[in-house]
Each structure stands twice: as C-alpha cells, then as structure tokens.
Design a protein around this motif. Structure first.
Motif, PDB file in Angstrom:
ATOM      1  N   ARG A 182      18.543  -1.509 -38.725  1.00 50.60           N
ATOM      2  CA  ARG A 182      19.816  -1.356 -38.674  1.00 50.60           C
ATOM      3  C   ARG A 182      20.309  -2.411 -37.613  1.00 50.60           C
ATOM      4  O   ARG A 182      21.410  -2.777 -37.641  1.00 50.60           O
ATOM      5  N   ALA A 183      19.623  -2.725 -36.506  1.00 44.53           N
ATOM      6  CA  ALA A 183      19.865  -3.573 -35.297  1.00 44.53           C
ATOM      7  C   ALA A 183      19.738  -4.900 -35.639  1.00 44.53           C
ATOM      8  O   ALA A 183      19.973  -5.914 -34.964  1.00 44.53           O
ATOM      9  N   GLY A 184      19.143  -5.182 -36.888  1.00 44.77           N
ATOM     10  CA  GLY A 184      18.801  -6.891 -37.445  1.00 44.77           C
ATOM     11  C   GLY A 184      17.923  -7.510 -36.558  1.00 44.77           C
ATOM     12  O   GLY A 184      17.838  -8.632 -36.350  1.00 44.77           O
ATOM     13  N   HIS A 185      16.833  -6.836 -36.174  1.00 41.47           N
ATOM     14  CA  HIS A 185      15.783  -7.530 -35.594  1.00 41.47           C
ATOM     15  C   HIS A 185      14.863  -8.271 -36.602  1.00 41.47           C
ATOM     16  O   HIS A 185      14.472  -7.421 -37.542  1.00 41.47           O
ATOM     17  N   MET A 186      14.626  -9.620 -36.192  1.00 40.21           N
ATOM     18  CA  MET A 186      13.824 -10.377 -37.173  1.00 40.21           C
ATOM     19  C   MET A 186      12.683 -10.656 -36.421  1.00 40.21           C
ATOM     20  O   MET A 186      11.598 -10.762 -37.304  1.00 40.21           O
ATOM     21  N   ILE A 187      12.341 -10.919 -35.160  1.00 39.57           N
ATOM     22  CA  ILE A 187      11.207 -11.454 -34.582  1.00 39.57           C
ATOM     23  C   ILE A 187      10.274 -10.385 -34.713  1.00 39.57           C
ATOM     24  O   ILE A 187       8.990 -10.549 -34.587  1.00 39.57           O
ATOM     25  N   GLY A 188      10.639  -9.014 -34.907  1.00 36.22           N
ATOM     26  CA  GLY A 188       9.499  -7.756 -35.000  1.00 36.22           C
ATOM     27  C   GLY A 188      10.344  -6.754 -35.297  1.00 36.22           C
ATOM     28  O   GLY A 188      11.608  -6.666 -35.914  1.00 36.22           O
ATOM     29  N   LEU A 189       9.743  -5.619 -35.329  1.00 33.78           N
ATOM     30  CA  LEU A 189      10.282  -4.198 -35.684  1.00 33.78           C
ATOM     31  C   LEU A 189      10.953  -3.495 -34.419  1.00 33.78           C
ATOM     32  O   LEU A 189      10.264  -3.482 -33.257  1.00 33.78           O
ATOM     33  N   GLY A 190      12.327  -3.124 -34.433  1.00 32.00           N
ATOM     34  CA  GLY A 190      12.885  -2.535 -33.214  1.00 32.00           C
ATOM     35  C   GLY A 190      13.332  -1.313 -33.969  1.00 32.00           C
ATOM     36  O   GLY A 190      14.143  -1.063 -34.887  1.00 32.00           O
ATOM     37  N   THR A 191      13.078  -0.039 -33.365  1.00 36.14           N
ATOM     38  CA  THR A 191      13.417   1.272 -33.738  1.00 36.14           C
ATOM     39  C   THR A 191      14.259   2.218 -32.669  1.00 36.14           C
ATOM     40  O   THR A 191      13.825   1.672 -31.505  1.00 36.14           O
ATOM     41  N   GLN A 192      14.757   3.137 -32.859  1.00 34.65           N
ATOM     42  CA  GLN A 192      15.580   3.730 -31.915  1.00 34.65           C
ATOM     43  C   GLN A 192      15.052   5.330 -31.986  1.00 34.65           C
ATOM     44  O   GLN A 192      15.157   6.143 -33.025  1.00 34.65           O
ATOM     45  N   ALA A 193      14.737   5.873 -30.846  1.00 35.87           N
ATOM     46  CA  ALA A 193      14.587   7.155 -30.830  1.00 35.87           C
ATOM     47  C   ALA A 193      15.625   7.795 -29.702  1.00 35.87           C
ATOM     48  O   ALA A 193      15.773   7.453 -28.484  1.00 35.87           O
ATOM     49  N   LEU A 194      16.558   8.822 -30.123  1.00 36.45           N
ATOM     50  CA  LEU A 194      17.538   9.302 -29.347  1.00 36.45           C
ATOM     51  C   LEU A 194      16.940  10.208 -28.120  1.00 36.45           C
ATOM     52  O   LEU A 194      16.195  10.851 -28.256  1.00 36.45           O
ATOM     53  N   THR A 195      17.424   9.847 -26.990  1.00 38.22           N
ATOM     54  CA  THR A 195      16.725  10.438 -25.947  1.00 38.22           C
ATOM     55  C   THR A 195      16.776  11.672 -25.560  1.00 38.22           C
ATOM     56  O   THR A 195      15.889  12.298 -24.645  1.00 38.22           O
ATOM     57  N   ASP A 196      17.449  12.676 -26.060  1.00 33.63           N
ATOM     58  CA  ASP A 196      17.440  13.909 -25.869  1.00 33.63           C
ATOM     59  C   ASP A 196      16.746  14.788 -27.060  1.00 33.63           C
ATOM     60  O   ASP A 196      16.883  15.871 -27.087  1.00 33.63           O
ATOM     61  N   LEU A 197      16.114  14.003 -27.947  1.00 37.79           N
ATOM     62  CA  LEU A 197      15.418  14.630 -28.971  1.00 37.79           C
ATOM     63  C   LEU A 197      13.967  14.184 -28.947  1.00 37.79           C
ATOM     64  O   LEU A 197      13.569  13.183 -28.384  1.00 37.79           O
ATOM     65  N   THR A 211       8.728  -2.253 -31.370  1.00 37.11           N
ATOM     66  CA  THR A 211       9.071  -1.541 -29.828  1.00 37.11           C
ATOM     67  C   THR A 211       9.992  -0.595 -30.369  1.00 37.11           C
ATOM     68  O   THR A 211      10.562  -0.581 -31.460  1.00 37.11           O
ATOM     69  N   ASN A 212      10.137   0.387 -29.600  1.00 40.14           N
ATOM     70  CA  ASN A 212      10.933   1.461 -29.777  1.00 40.14           C
ATOM     71  C   ASN A 212      12.113   1.913 -28.338  1.00 40.14           C
ATOM     72  O   ASN A 212      11.271   1.684 -27.259  1.00 40.14           O
ATOM     73  N   SER A 213      13.075   2.175 -28.489  1.00 42.60           N
ATOM     74  CA  SER A 213      13.962   2.525 -27.213  1.00 42.60           C
ATOM     75  C   SER A 213      14.981   3.592 -27.631  1.00 42.60           C
ATOM     76  O   SER A 213      15.323   3.673 -28.852  1.00 42.60           O
ATOM     77  N   GLY A 214      15.557   4.075 -26.670  1.00 45.47           N
ATOM     78  CA  GLY A 214      16.629   5.062 -26.785  1.00 45.47           C
ATOM     79  C   GLY A 214      18.125   4.575 -27.357  1.00 45.47           C
ATOM     80  O   GLY A 214      18.816   5.180 -27.893  1.00 45.47           O
ATOM     81  N   SER A 215      18.234   3.211 -27.000  1.00 47.21           N
ATOM     82  CA  SER A 215      19.566   2.821 -27.432  1.00 47.21           C
ATOM     83  C   SER A 215      19.243   1.711 -28.861  1.00 47.21           C
ATOM     84  O   SER A 215      18.132   1.496 -28.982  1.00 47.21           O
ATOM     85  N   LEU A 216      20.182   1.514 -29.594  1.00 45.86           N
ATOM     86  CA  LEU A 216      19.993   0.936 -30.840  1.00 45.86           C
ATOM     87  C   LEU A 216      19.550  -0.423 -30.416  1.00 45.86           C
ATOM     88  O   LEU A 216      18.818  -1.047 -31.123  1.00 45.86           O
ATOM     89  N   ALA A 217      20.339  -1.224 -29.471  1.00 41.37           N
ATOM     90  CA  ALA A 217      19.763  -2.502 -29.132  1.00 41.37           C
ATOM     91  C   ALA A 217      18.839  -2.260 -27.772  1.00 41.37           C
ATOM     92  O   ALA A 217      17.608  -2.729 -27.868  1.00 41.37           O
ATOM     93  N   GLY A 218      19.293  -1.809 -26.693  1.00 43.66           N
ATOM     94  CA  GLY A 218      18.536  -1.330 -25.569  1.00 43.66           C
ATOM     95  C   GLY A 218      17.567  -2.567 -25.084  1.00 43.66           C
ATOM     96  O   GLY A 218      16.407  -2.264 -24.545  1.00 43.66           O
ATOM     97  N   ASP A 219      17.931  -3.718 -25.172  1.00 49.52           N
ATOM     98  CA  ASP A 219      17.012  -5.062 -24.695  1.00 49.52           C
ATOM     99  C   ASP A 219      15.696  -5.095 -25.395  1.00 49.52           C
ATOM    100  O   ASP A 219      14.780  -5.531 -24.889  1.00 49.52           O
ATOM    101  N   LYS A 220      15.708  -4.468 -26.608  1.00 52.12           N
ATOM    102  CA  LYS A 220      14.473  -4.473 -27.423  1.00 52.12           C
ATOM    103  C   LYS A 220      14.024  -5.859 -27.519  1.00 52.12           C
ATOM    104  O   LYS A 220      12.841  -6.239 -27.560  1.00 52.12           O
ATOM    105  N   LEU A 221      15.046  -6.801 -27.980  1.00 50.33           N
ATOM    106  CA  LEU A 221      14.464  -8.099 -28.243  1.00 50.33           C
ATOM    107  C   LEU A 221      13.324  -8.876 -27.052  1.00 50.33           C
ATOM    108  O   LEU A 221      12.670  -9.432 -27.283  1.00 50.33           O
ATOM    109  N   ASN A 222      13.805  -8.368 -25.810  1.00 47.85           N
ATOM    110  CA  ASN A 222      12.982  -8.896 -24.869  1.00 47.85           C
ATOM    111  C   ASN A 222      11.527  -8.584 -24.996  1.00 47.85           C
ATOM    112  O   ASN A 222      10.677  -9.215 -24.554  1.00 47.85           O
TER     113      ASN A 222
END
Length: 196
Positions: free
Chosen positions: A148-163, A99-110
């Motif tokens: 960087r955010a230490g996701h273990m269950i899967g992959l989590g990436t961050q895309a800055l929302t203004d780019l 998953t990918n979200s604008g925030s480093l954590a951003g509730d991606k674990l959910n």
C-alpha cells in the motif's frame, strides 16, 4: 537446496508476525530451506547461531522502525556483523530487508536504506521488492491492496499502535509479506543456480 535465513528483531511481536509471513512465502518456493533467527541472539559475534548465516545463500534482514531507524537491538546485531565483514563472510550472498512501524510511511524508507547499506557493506547483492504500489488510484481498495505505501527497495508493513500483534498488521500486509518472501526466495534460488 537453496538456504535462506531471516534475521529480525521485534519489540512487541508485530515485526515477528511479519517475519513469520515472510518465512511462509519463502518456504513455499520448492527447493528453498528457510531458517529464522532472532537478532536478540546475535548481538555478540562470539555467541549465538552465526553458522546459520554463514551457511545461507541469502539473508533477509528485518527490524521495526523506531524513531526513524532500525531498533537498537537490531543495530547491536548490525554492529556485531563487523567480525563477519572483516572476513568478507557474506560477500555475494543475496540480501533483502523488511520493516514495520505504526504509521503507513513512518520513515520506514530510512530503515530499509539502513538494511540495504548493511548488505552493501558486506558485499551482498540486494534484492528489492519491486512490486507495484497497490494503493495509488481511485480504483484501489485499501483493505485488500498489497504494498500500500509503495515501498520498492524492500518490504514495509504497518501495525496500528493501539492493537496487539494478534490483530495487526492486517491481512493485506501479511499477504504482501508472503509475496515478498516468495520473491526473495526465488531470486536467491536463481542466484544459486546461476553460480553453479
């Protein structure tokens, strides 16, 4: 040949970019053939390229995290899989997710848990990412650290929302995506070899 499928939704192109790099890493594993599909084309269980998922030995699910869970289009695909579930069509395939979200954590674990539960509903074998967190000490370099955010269950990436997707996620996250794709491809290949 081990067959791996990636099915993802991307609202603004950022998750599509991550999917491309997951595919790049998976395709680098000898003996693995990767098919990339858009969840947008799989929202109706009677239409679309469902055969590619039926033929796959493993499926990597990908969705952006919007408002704390997978996007609505991915959820449409998820709901459409109930017809496959009724026939246990994906039982004992490898499953993984990103998953990918604008925030480093951003509730991606959910969202990652949502993807893992989808795989569990189908009787799939979940392959986690399992990489060490790359940014957890004073010696870590944020610009180059993987996972960087230490996701273990899967992959989590961050895309800055203004780019735009041409500029984000950054190089470290895309390299992490490639490493994740490689890991899932290797796990799937071992699973297929073990079944034989």
């Amino acid at each position: 040949m081990t067959k791996l499928a990636i099915v993802y939704h991307s609202g603004y192109g950022h998750t599509a970019k991550v999917a491309e790099h997951v595919e790049k890493g998976a395709s680098a594993v000898d003996g693995v053939d990767v098919t990339v599909l858009k969840a947008d084309d799989l929202t109706n269980p009677d239409e679309g390229p469902w055969d590619a998922l039926a033929d796959a030995d493993g499926i990597i699910f990908g969705a952006p995290t919007y408002m704390g869970s997978a996007s609505a289009v991915f959820k449409q695909f998820q709901d459409a899989t109930s017809k496959v579930w009724m026939n246990q069509g994906w039982r004992d395939k490898i499953g993984a997710g990103f998953t990918n979200s604008g925030s480093l954590a951003g509730d991606k674990l959910n969202t990652l848990q949502q993807l893992a539960i989808l795989a569990g509903q189908h009787g799939m074998i979940w392959a986690n990412y399992g990489a060490f967190s790359g940014y957890n000490s004073s010696q870590s370099d944020y610009e180059t650290a993987w996972n960087r955010a230490g996701h273990m269950i899967g992959l989590g990436t961050q895309a800055l929302t203004d780019l735009p997707a041409e500029q984000t996620p950054d190089k470290a996250d895309l390299e992490t995506a490639e490493d994740f794709g490689k890991r899932v491809a290797e796990v799937t290949k071992r699973w297929v070899a073990g079944k034989a």
